[in-house]
Design an enzyme around this catalytic site. Structure first.
Site, PDB file in Angstrom:
ATOM      1  NE  ARG A  57      -3.004  -1.768   3.389  1.00 18.52           N
ATOM      2  CZ  ARG A  57      -4.165  -1.145   3.404  1.00 18.52           C
ATOM      3  NH1 ARG A  57      -4.249   0.101   3.206  1.00 18.52           N
ATOM      4  NH2 ARG A  57      -5.265  -1.746   3.643  1.00 18.52           N
ATOM      5  NE  ARG A 107       7.261   0.805   5.064  1.00 18.86           N
ATOM      6  CZ  ARG A 107       5.964   0.502   5.155  1.00 18.86           C
ATOM      7  NH1 ARG A 107       5.550  -0.729   4.968  1.00 18.86           N
ATOM      8  NH2 ARG A 107       5.083   1.443   5.416  1.00 18.86           N
ATOM      9  CG  HIS A 135       4.505   5.007   8.539  1.00 16.67           C
ATOM     10  ND1 HIS A 135       4.752   5.734   7.377  1.00 16.67           N
ATOM     11  CD2 HIS A 135       3.767   3.934   8.160  1.00 16.67           C
ATOM     12  CE1 HIS A 135       4.187   5.106   6.357  1.00 16.67           C
ATOM     13  NE2 HIS A 135       3.587   4.024   6.798  1.00 16.67           N
TER      14      HIS A 135
END
Lengths: 312, 422
Positions: A57, A107, A135
Site C-alpha cells: 500500500r 522504508r 511513519h
C-alpha cells in the site's frame, strides 16, 4: 513556511509545518477526483522508492503520488538486491546518490536507518517507515482524514488502540496529535505498551471501554505478529474478546466517532469485519485516499525547497 | 639503575592521602618515598600528581582475529599514553582464548609488542559457548589470571555452578557478565521513555539484578571467588551489598562509560554510544558513582572495545557494541573528581589498588617494594578530544569533540619510561 530538507519524522515538524502539508494535501485531495490527474509539479525530478521491507500500500501510494505530479518514479525492491550480497546501507545510499535522484522514499526494518541514510545523500529523503520509530506520512494522512471529518485538528479525544509497542504509526500519531493539542489515550494490553510511554504526554489504560469513553476518534492498530519475538498475548481470540473493536465497545465512544485503521487489517483480531466496512463509522478507505494527497503535498513541499536550494 | 621523581604530589590510594615529596626508584621497584635528598637520575615533577599506574581489567585487544581493529602494538601505545600500566585482557577474541596453546600465542605477541604489562584472562567455557568448562588448571599454569566468557553470560546455571566449583580447587577468579541473556536478547537500549521514542528494542535494568542475584546464589553455593564485570544500575546494588555483608568473596566493577554518560547521549542513534550493557538513566549513573565512592563497587575499568568504522556505520540495532577507552579512562574519570563526586585517592583505589588486590598483584600501591609502575599527570590541563589523535587503531570513542581535563605526562613501567607527553 515549510523549510524542512527531509521528512524523517513528525517529531522534527512544527505545528505550522504540519498545517502547511495538510493545507496543500486538501487541495490535492480535490484534484485527485478530477478525470485528468496529471500535473507537472515534479516534472524533471527523479523519485526513487527504496523499500527494505515489504510494502504494497505505502509503496503504491508514493508511486501514484509521484506519477501524478509528473516525476520519474523508480521502485527498488531492496529485500531482493544488494543487501543480500552484503552491501551496507551506506554503500547502497552512496551508489544511489551517484545517480542523482531528487526524492528518495525509504522504508527500513531498523529504527534510525532512514536518518542514517539521509545523512549520506544530497536529495530529499522521505521516511516511509523505519523500524518501530516513525511513519510520518501515515500520521499526516490520519490527521488530514480527521481534520476533514471533524472540521478541526485540536481539542479532540483520540484513542489509539492495540499493539502500541511495535507500532511506528502509533509513535508518529502520538507526536502529531500532541503537537496539535489533542487528548491522546493509548489502549491495549500492558504487554504491548512500551515502557515509559506515559512520559510522552498521553493517558494509558488497558480497558477498552474506559479508553474509548467519549472518544472523537478511535484509531485501531494492526497486531504486528511479524515483529513479535514471543508471546505478548495468550491468543488471538482472547485478544479480540478484550481489545478487538466491536459495536458494543464502540458504543462507549461519542455517537459521531470515526474509526480508523492504517491497514492491512486483521479482521476478527483487532476489528470486527462488519464494523470496518460500515461507511457511516469507518473512514478506512478515506485514509487510503488521503494517503495519496498527503504524499503529493509532502513531495511538492520538499521539491520546492530542493529547487530553492539549487537556485541559491 | 636509580631514578628519583622529585617535587611530586604523591597519591597513595591505600592510605587515602596526597602528600608532597619524592619517589626513589631502584631496579624497577619503589625504593623509598621521601622528602629527603634525591638519588641517581632526577626528574622534577613540577608539583604534578604522581600515582600508581592504572590496572585495567577487561581490555579487548584485536589479537587474534581482529588485528584490523586493534593490535598489541596500538593497544600498548594507547595504554601507555593513557596511564594504563597493566592491561588485563579479555578472551572474547576470534578464536576465543580457551586453550593453553592459544594463550601461549597471545602472551608471546603481547610480550613482543607492548611496552606495558599484559595479564590475560581466559574463557571460562570452550568457545565462550557456555557448554563445557575450559582447562582452568592448565590455563592458569599458562598465565591466565581470571576466567570469563566476557560479554556472554553463562546461561546454564548447572554449567556455571560446576565451573565455579572447579575453579575453587585452584582458587581461580571467575568474572561474570551480569545481564540476564533472554531478557537482554536483541536489546540495544535501556527501557524507558527515551528508548520508546527512538523505537529501539530495550531491556529493563532488572535484567542486571536478576543475573547478579543468580550469580550471588551460585557463589554462596560453591564458595567461588567472583567479580561482576559491570554493575551499572541502582537496582543491582542491594544484591551486591547483601553478598558482601554475608562475607561472600565477591567484588564488582563498572565501566568508565556508565559513570560518565547516560542513555540520552545516544541522541539520534549515535552508534559510538552503543555499549554493553546499554547506557543507563541518569539516576542509575549517580547511584553507581556513589557506590564507587563508598567502595561497594570496587573497580573502574575502560572496557576498551575497539570497533572499526564499518562495524559502527550501520543502523543502531545492527551496529557493533563497545568503545575504545584506554586513552580516555583517566581524563573521563577525572571529570568525576572535578565534579566533586570522588577524590583522587578514591579514584586510584578503584583504578589501581583494588584491581591489584583482586588479582593478587604487588602493584597498585605507593609503597616501598612495590613495582615502579607509575604515572605522572596534570589533573587540570584542559583539551578537546579529537578522536583522530587517539593511538588506538580504532577510533570509536564516545568522547569525540568533548571538553576534557587531565593529561598523562609520563608513564613508567617497572621504572622504565614508556610514555612522555611531548
Amino acid at each position: 513556511m515549510f523549510s524542512q530538507r527531509h521528512l524523517l519524522g513528525i517529531e522534527e515538524l512544527s505545528p505550522d509545518d504540519i498545517t502547511a502539508i495538510l493545507d496543500l494535501a486538501d487541495h490535492y485531495a480535490a484534484h485527485n477526483l478530477k478525470q485528468n490527474k496529471h500535473l507537472d509539479v515534479l516534472a524533471g525530478l527523479t523519485q526513487v522508492n527504496m523499500f527494505f521491507e515489504n510494502s504494497t500500500r505505502t509503496q503504491a501510494s508514493f508511486e501514484i503520488a509521484g506519477k501524478r505530479l509528473g516525476a520519474d518514479v523508480m521502485n527498488m525492491a531492496m529485500q531482493a538486491s544488494s543487501i543480500k550480497k552484503g552491501e551496507t546501507l551506506i554503500d547502497t545510499a552512496l551508489t544511489l546518490n551517484a545517480m542523482h535522484p531528487d526524492l528518495l522514499v525509504v522504508r527500513h526494518p531498523h529504527s534510525g536507518a532512514v536518518k542514517l541514510l539521509a545523512e549520506k545523500v544530497n536529495c530529499a529523503v522521505l521516511n516511509a517507515g523505519d523500524g518501530r520509530h516513525e511513519h510520518p506520512t501515515q500520521a499526516l494522512l490520519d490527521a488530514l482524514t480527521i481534520r476533514r471529518r471533524k472540521k478541526r485538528l485540536h481539542r479532540l479525544t483520540v484513542a489509539i488502540c492495540g499493539d502500541i509497542a511495535h507500532s511506528r504509526v502509533a509513535r508518529s500519531n502520538i507526536f502529531l496529535l500532541g503537537k496539535m493539542e489533542n487528548r491522546v489515550r493509548l489502549v491495549g494490553p500492558k504487554t504491548l505498551m512500551p515502557s515509559g510511554v506515559d512520559k510522552l504526554g498521553v493517558e494509558i489504560t488497558d480497558n477498552m471501554r474506559e479508553g474509548l469513553k467519549d472518544a472523537d476518534v478511535v484509531m485501531m492498530l494492526r497486531l504486528q505478529k511479524e515483529r513479535m519475538d514471543g508471546g505478548f498475548i495468550p491468543s488471538e481470540r482472547e485478544y479480540y474478546h478484550r481489545w478487538g473493536l466491536d459495536a458494543e465497545k464502540l458504543s462507549h465512544a461519542k455517537p459521531d466517532t470515526i474509526v480508523m485503521h492504517p491497514g492491512p487489517m486483521n479482521r476478527g483480531v483487532e476489528i470486527d469485519g462488519t464494523l470496518a466496512d460500515d461507511i457511516n463509522i469507518s473512514v478506512i478507505q478515506e485514509q487510503v485516499e488521503m494517503g495519496v494527497a498527503v504524499r503529493m503535498a509532502a513531495m511538492e513541499l520538499l521539491a520546492r525547497n530542493l529547487r530553492r536550494q539549487g537556485a541559491a | 639503575m636509580t631514578l628519583t621523581l622529585s617535587n611530586a604530589r604523591i597519591i597513595d590510594p591505600e592510605a587515602g592521602t596526597i602528600r608532597d615529596g619524592s619517589v626513589i626508584i631502584d631496579n624497577g621497584l619503589i625504593a623509598a618515598i621521601t622528602s629527603g635528598t634525591p638519588r641517581g637520575e632526577v626528574i622534577d615533577c613540577g608539583g604534578k600528581y604522581l600515582a600508581p599506574g592504572i590496572i585495567d581489567i577487561g581490555v579487548k585487544v584485536g589479537e587474534p582475529g581482529e588485528r584490523h581493529k586493534e593490535s598489541f602494538k596500538t593497544a600498548g601505545l594507547a595504554a601507555a599514553a593513557g596511564g594504563v600500566t597493566t592491561m588485563v585482557t579479555r578472551p572474547d577474541t576470534t578464536p576465543a582464548i580457551d586453550s593453553p596453546e592459544i594463550l601461549d600465542f597471545f602472551r608471546r605477541r603481547a610480550a613482543e609488542s607492548t611496552p606495558v604489562k599484559v595479564l590475560p584472562m581466559a574463557a571460562l567455557t570452550k568457545g565462550r559457548e557456555g557448554k563445557e568448562m575450559t582447562e582452568i588448571g592448565f590455563l592458569q599454569d599458562a598465565g591466565a589470571v581470571a576466567f570469563t566468557d566476557a560479554d556472554r553470560p553463562v546461561a546454564d546455571a548447572k554449567i556455571l555452578q560446576r565451573a565455579m566449583t572447579y575453579a575453587c580447587s585452584t582458587d581461580a577468579l571467575v568474572l561474570g557478565h551480569v545481564q540476564e541473556p533472554v531478557l537482554s536478547r536483541g536489546a540495544c537500549m535501556t527501557s524507558g521513555a527515551f528508548a520508546t521514542k527512538l523505537g529501539l528494542p530495550a531491556v529493563s535494568p532488572m535484567a542486571e539484578r536478576i543475573q547478579l542475584e543468580r550469580d550471588m546464589a551460585l557463589v554462596e553455593m560453591t564458595g567461588a571467588r567472583y567479580h561482576a564485570d559491570q554493575i551499572t544500575c541502582a537496582a543491582a546494588l542491594p544484591a551486591l551489598e547483601r553478598a558482601k555483608a554475608a562475607g561472600l568473596r565477591v567484588t564488582a566493577g563498572v565501566s568508565i562509560h556508565h559513570l560518565t554518560l547516560n542513555e540520552f547521549d545516544v541522541e539520534d542513534y549515535r552508534t559510538f554510544f552503543k555499549v554493553k550493557p546499554p547506557l543507563r538513566a541518569e539516576d542509575d549513573r549517580l547511584a553507581v558513582i556513589e557506590a564507587v565512592r563508598t567502595g561497594l563497587i570496587d573497580v573502574i575499568s575502560s572496557m576498551h572495545t575497539p570497533q572499526d568504522e564499518e562495524s559502527k556505520r550501520l543502523p543502531f540495532e545492527e551496529a557493533a557494541s563497545g568503545a575504545v577507552a584506554l586513552q580516555t579512562l583517566l581524563p573521563a574519570a577525572l571529570q568525576l573528581v572535578h565534579g566533586g563526586y570522588l577524590d583522587l585517592p578514591t579514584l586510584f583505589r578503584a583504578i589501581s589498588l583494588n584491581p591489584a588486590r583482586l588479582l593478587g598483584l604487588p602493584g597498585g600501591r605507593m609503597a616501598e617494594g612495590a613495582p615502579a609502575d607509575l604515572i605522572l599527570f596534570d589533573a587540570d590541563k584542559p583539551f578537546i578530544l579529537d578522536r583522530a589523535q587517539l593511538l588506538s587503531k580504532s577510533k570509536n570513542t564516545p568522547y569525540d569533540g568533548r571538553r576534557m581535563q587531565g593529561k598523562v605526562l609520563r608513564t613508567l613501567v617497572s621504572g622504565r619510561q614508556v610514555f612522555a607527553n611531548p
